[in-house]
Design a protein around this motif. Sequence first.
Motif, short mmCIF file in Angstrom:
data_model
loop_
_atom_site.label_atom_id
_atom_site.label_comp_id
_atom_site.label_asym_id
_atom_site.label_seq_id
_atom_site.Cartn_x
_atom_site.Cartn_y
_atom_site.Cartn_z
N ASN A 136 92.06 101.84 46.19
CA ASN A 136 92.54 101.15 45.12
C ASN A 136 91.96 99.67 45.06
OD1 ASN A 136 93.96 103.10 44.56
ND2 ASN A 136 95.80 102.17 44.03
N ASP A 146 96.15 98.19 39.08
CA ASP A 146 95.80 98.94 40.50
C ASP A 146 94.98 100.16 39.80
OD1 ASP A 146 96.23 99.54 42.80
OD2 ASP A 146 98.57 99.60 42.47
N ALA A 202 92.77 96.29 43.71
CA ALA A 202 93.98 95.63 43.14
C ALA A 202 93.60 94.29 42.61
CB ALA A 202 94.94 95.62 43.98
#
Length: 279
Positions: free
Chosen positions: A13, A5, A15
């Motif tokens: 973010n 993350d 991911a």
Amino acid sequence: MELFDEGLHSGVNLALNVEKVIYREKTDLQDLMIFENSQFGRVMSLDGAVQTTEKDEFIYHEMFVHVPVLAHGKVSRALIIGGGDGGAARQLMKHKNIAVTMVDIDRTVVELSKKYMPSVSGGAFDNPRLDLVIADGCKFVRETDEKWDVIIIDSTDPHGPGEVLYTQEFYTDCKSCLLSGGIIITQNGVPFVQESELKTSYDRLGSLFKDVSFYLAAIPSYVGGVMAYGWATDDMDHRKVSVSKLAERYMEADIVTDYYTPEVHLAAFALPLHIQKML
Ligand code: AG3
């Protein structure tokens, strides 16, 4: 499955699936992780930010190196500050007459990249034309008497240890290490999410050099759209080089690339209006 993350920019973010952790270590200098991802291959992160991935590093490093080298046309000495993964060094080694000095603060990054992501450096560290110095880049440029045609500042983002590589002092010291007609290229982040960094670099470099600009490339693993490379030189002609001149130099250099072409080179300097307005 574990998720990597990346909280590098506020409100966004990135991911990435961690298929497998290959290596993880908190060194004195930085927190390093290498993991496997199905899209990007092996990914190296430092302090939680993606630095290099096996699949898209060619875009980042080709544009970092071939743009200044071919714009300049007569590079015989290049200096890399940072770039411990060896990707910029590998691209420079494609130019058979260039001797490279590379200064990275963290030997661990070099060793781990060689071991776990060997395609990134592609043997550059074993090439006698590469002189690897493990040292603080700031201190190095302040103290050296040597000079270079091109200086590539392949740094992390301006948070934590990388921050000093964005200061006026550092740019001033780099300038004093440039041969006449020399060019400095910086990693200047993703403008959409790092607007203030772009402006700050523009002002700092602008107070030192006659020709300061940026050129762009989209690096898929850097979130937020295109990333900007800073361009600084006192030679006004380098940016005016024609596509046919670049094509001639590209042919003469006899290099193989997967992203760079002379047309891409020139087009990369065209800044969309919203980016021009940030400056
Ligand atoms: N240098 C650039 C790191 C940028 C990280 N930013 C991001 N993930 N948005 C990496 C070194 C590659 N040689």
